[in-house]
Design an enzyme around this catalytic site. Structure first.
Site: not given
Length: 974
Positions: A224, A298
């Site tokens: 990430h 997300h």
């Protein structure tokens, strides 16, 4: 004393209706009314407050006496046959925080508040109903707990005092299996090679890492945060070309390379300011301001807790823009979602997976509440539906910002103080960065609930206001947001090239009991880190206090080359900055992309070896109505109406346009400055159906769609910037990784051909669900391209709705027999066919000509052709404008269906008044363009085939109803 305030509805019980609706969806029978008698919401309040003051608080703050009644009493009273749902300890409760602050402002001694929801049952639940009702409808066990009977506590305080204990993790003597066990059990998401690199490093130091050091490395090295796959060494075995090629840094050699080449060609006219460097991409816009744009994902949090995941996704990308340069003002939000169909059979849900309707409603509510409460308009987006998103919904959130030219750069200097501004730190989102780097399983809700956060938009709004004032007063030298990894990533990134010492006990906490490691890696929302010259601190501190925004000094940046963390005088981490940021071993992977299987007719074949069901034979009119009613094409008005797209007063073209403001806009247009007619267009391109056929073509088509969307409203094709967001499945699979490489190659090639630089991007990999039987479910290869276009004069903008009868309908661009991956092929269950191909040489000429025609005022309406092709485009234009149309010519290749429904790219449908027809023809020149029909006053659409026979003849009302009905009907909206 601990009090309870229970609030019951007077009259209609909307929450009971929602619960019954969701429960009935799961059991396919209306039985919930037999189980749920009534509902209530409420508060537990702890403090030394008199019953008179409490009654006033209830009457004046907590209860709306028109529709509610409040019942006050001591907490702990048995509620009878009821289930009470409340957040787990440590989960952010924004409503409770607002009530607490309000009570204190009014002078009432409230110490703590918690909210709850209560459901009164008609009788006992059997085991099956209990599991469905509690686990699938009433509560989300990732963040909530279920209580039966009276409240089992006497006070609401959270956490016990933390007693310092330094934890070391023995690594140096572990074998490979032991190293992987540490990574797995600690949710570090580190590979064996990475764990061995850490092991070697600490062997050289002659000591074991502390838990805080290991967590810091894991956050920094996570997929990430570091994008290690896209930055890795990848060798692609290309079966299509029968060759192989190696990329040492995939991003740098594809997407970055495109921008570098475009900027080289532009030379002195280069309008890029900051690309792939800051929290958002920045481009020149006008002499006083730059524009910046960022789109984030997300996905994993939204799969577990849709509301909180989407809510904090919006909050995070807003902070990305706030953290660009020395702070940009957010002026608009965008959102793109990918869901499974809302009518998915509930009995087929995999274990641990929420129903897509619940996911859709929660995500939309999360985006709505954050943007609306912060006063930022949500102006553009899209929603794609595909069953393969069932376990892994995709949530893309974007923010556009206005950045003063003189505040576009930032730097950190040795001696600057490290200041945290905004919300307090709790246990929210711990392991969020590493969690996002893992695949989801049927157990994720149980083991990863702590990685989900709940946002507080009001706290972030106050943070935004104080930060922009501090920027204009020049009170800080650099800023970044606390996103994934919390302080670990924010401070760690700002300290790169320097060093820092951080005192963790100085961080303001939501409650006691957090360990030093929890403070460091918490992803509590609404926090920013500033680099503040010491002499500026008193003024900044006073400013924050005046706006009721908390600020604290955590430490200092220093030229030490080390990241040193202390807790109450104890050193808990001491890491070499170079190792932290440069020590990760490069990812080395093999990728493969197999060639398509040729068919006897020469077309390319994709999908299963044989169709599971025979093709569906539909008339052209039936096909058009089904396409308009496909969830991906159908009206998203139910979603759009929940967003405020007018706040700040800059919206020129809204998400919905037309005679009744309910037609689908191609792109949004904003006029950010009241003293200028200069505008900005925001659009997007996405179509995962092409990905399984040809990921290169999919990426090229996504870029083409994003560009033509903004061109269709008036954007100058010479000033369009792009953002890429790759969402992929398990990239450990060489074929999945090969598709990613091919898509990145297309991004490079098409961006250079179109002269549209990439300025920012984000990837989200491992969007995979693994069931209890070990089976793997990947999402389709999904690339979102977002486009930011400059509009010279918003007064020249056009919308897609037809404006009046007697005008020419002109199709610009070539219609080819390209049905592979089309929505028509999906609804008719056809496989095979040629995938649409971008003509990268001709497309820029088409964009330029259409833009010139719009700027001259020769175009009354313009609509790009995308899903469903020509037939869907003209139907949308007609019912949006309430103007009929006769299409008397179907230019192009192939059959009638191919001419009507092909999704060939780079095409526009224009409405042109007769007096402007010749001028338009001169601009289009030798480009492919065709007069296909005329607008009429009759409220109907007629389309003739090649033989002059009407193959489609439908009223505008029928077409519009087919388009508007599906989503509202599936959600049972009145």
């Amino acid at each position: 004393m601990l009090w309870e305030v229970e609030i019951r509805p007077i009259g209609r019980d909307a929450e009971r209706e929602r619960v019954c609706q969701e429960f009935d969806l799961l059991v396919h029978a209306r039985r919930a009314e037999e189980l749920i008698q009534s509902t209530a919401r409420g508060y537990w309040l702890e403090g030394n407050i008199s019953s008179e003051a409490l009654s006033r608080l209830v009457r004046e703050v907590l209860v709306d006496p028109i529709v509610e009644e409040g019942i006050v009493g001591p907490a702990g009273t048995d509620a009878g046959n009821a289930l009470t749902i409340t957040y787990k300890p440590g989960v952010m409760d924004p409503v409770a925080q607002t009530v607490l602050e309000t009570a204190r402002r009014l002078g009432w001694a409230i110490e703590a508040v918690r909210t709850f929801r209560r459901y009164y049952l008609r009788g006992a639940l059997n085991a099956e109903d209990r599991t469905r009702l509690i686990g699938k409808v009433l509560a989300n066990e990732a963040i909530e707990q279920v209580l039966e009977g009276p409240l089992p506590v006497r006070h609401l305080s959270l956490g016990a005092n933390y007693r310092f204990h330094l934890v070391s993790v023995p690594l140096r003597d572990l074998d490979p299996e032991g190293l992987l066990r540490v990574s797995r059990e600690g949710m570090l998401a580190l590979s064996l090679e990475e764990m061995q690199a850490i092991q070697d490093h600490f062997r050289q130091l002659g000591r074991e890492p502390t838990d805080c050091e290991l967590e810091t490395i894991a956050q920094t090295w996570s997929e990430h945060c570091s994008h290690k796959t896209l930055k890795g060494t990848i060798t692609l075995r290309d079966g299509t070309l029968g060759s192989s090629r190696t990329y040492r840094h995939l991003l740098r050699e594809t997407i970055f390379a495109a921008t570098t080449e475009i900027r080289r060609r532009l030379g002195a006219e280069d309008w890029c300011v900051s690309v792939f460097e800051d929290n958002a991409g920045v481009v020149q816009w006008e002499p006083r301001y730059h524009l910046c744009f960022k789109v984030e994902t997300h996905n994993h949090p939204s799969a577990l807790e849709p509301y909180g995941g989407a809510n904090t996704g919006v909050g995070g990308v807003i902070r990305d823009v706030l953290g660009t340069g020395c702070g940009a003002k957010p002026i608009a939000n965008t959102d793109v979602f990918c869901f499974a169909p809302p009518d998915y059979p509930p009995e087929q849900l995999p274990e641990g997976v929420l129903h897509p309707r619940r996911v859709l409603q929660g995500v939309v509510a999360g985006v709505r509440d954050y943007g609306n409460r912060m006063g930022i308009p949500t102006v553009n987006g899209a929603i794609i539906f595909d069953e393969r998103y069932l376990a892994n919904p995709l949530v893309y959130c974007g923010t556009l910002g206005l950045l003063p030219v003189d505040r576009a750069s930032k730097s950190v200097a040795a001696g600057d103080w490290i200041v945290v501004v905004g919300g307090r730190t709790g246990r929210d989102g711990i392991h969020g960065a590493t969690f996002s780097s893992l695949e989801l399983t049927h157990e994720s809700e149980a083991v990863s609930g702590g990685a989900v956060q709940i946002g507080n938009a009001i706290t972030e709004k106050k943070l935004l206001d104080v930060l922009l004032q501090a920027r204009d007063r020049n009170l800080f030298r650099a800023v970044t947001d606390c996103g994934a990894g919390g302080f670990s990533s924010a401070i760690g990134e700002m300290a790169a090239g320097l060093g820092a010492t951080v005192r963790l006990e100085a961080a303001p906490l939501k409650y006691t009991g957090l360990s030093y490691t929890e403070i460091w890696i918490s992803e509590s929302q609404e926090r920013m880190i500033l680099a503040v010259p010491p002499e500026k601190w008193p003024e900044l501190q006073a400013l924050c206090a005046s706006e009721d925004v908390e600020a604290a000094v955590l430490g200092q940046f220093e030229a030490s080359g080390r990241l040193k963390l202390t807790y109450e005088g104890h050193v808990v981490a001491d890491l070499d900055i170079h190792f932290l940021h440069e020590g990760r071993p490069a990812v080395v992977r093999e990728a493969a992309w197999p060639p398509p299987t040729p068919r006897s007719d020469g077309a390319l074949y994709a999908g299963p070896a044989s169709a599971s069901t025979p093709p569906l034979e539909l008339s052209e009119q039936e096909a058009l109505l089904r396409l308009l009613g496909h969830y991906t094409v159908a009206s998203k008005e139910w979603v759009i109406r929940q967003y405020d797209h007018e706040v700040q007063g800059g919206s020129v073209i809204k998400p919905l346009v037309g005679a009744e403001n309910d037609g689908p806009s191609d792109a949004a247009v904003l006029r950010p400055l009241a003293d200028s007619w200069l505008g900005v267009a925001v659009g997007c391109g996405i179509n995962p159906l092409y990905g399984e056929w040809d990921p290169y073509a999919m990426a090229a088509l996504a870029i083409d769609e994003a560009v033509r969307n903004v061109v269709a409203v008036g954007a100058d094709p010479r000033r369009i910037a792009l953002l890429d967001n790759f969402c992929w499945g398990n990239v450990q699979d060489p074929v999945v990784l090969g598709a990613l490489v091919r898509a990145a190659e297309a991004c490079r090639d098409v961006a250079i051909a179109y002269m549209t630089p990439f300025i920012s991007g984000k990837d989200s990999l491992h969007n995979t669900y693994r069931g209890p039987d070990g089976s793997r479910r990947d999402i389709p290869h999904t690339l979102l391209i977002s486009a930011l276009g400059r509009i010279p004069d918003v007064r020249r903008c056009v919308t897609m709705d037809l404006k009046g009868p007697g005008h020419h309908l002109i199709l610009v661009g070539e219609s080819r027999a390209e049905m592979g991956g089309s929505l028509y092929s999906q609804i008719t269950r056809r496989v095979g066919g040629r995938i649409p191909q971008v003509d990268a040489q001709q497309a820029p000429r088409i964009f330029s000509a259409v833009h010139e025609a719009i700027m001259h005022g020769w175009v009354r309406a313009c609509h790009d052709l995308s899903e469903g092709g020509l037939a869907v485009a003209i139907a949308e234009m007609a019912f949006a404008g309430q103007v009929g149309a006769d299409v008397q010519r179907l230019p192009g290749e192939g059959s009638k269906a191919e001419r009507l429904f092909s999704e060939s790219p780079s095409r526009f449908l224009l409405e042109v008044a007769p007096e402007h027809r010749d001028a338009l023809a001169a601009v289009l020149g030798d480009l492919p363009w065709f007069e296909i029909g005329i607008t009429v006053s009759e409220p109907r659409l007629r389309i003739a085939d090649q033989n002059g026979q009407w193959c489609i003849w439908a009223s505008l009302r029928e077409l519009k109803q087919a388009w508007q009905r599906p989503l509202s009907q599936s959600l049972q909206i009145a």
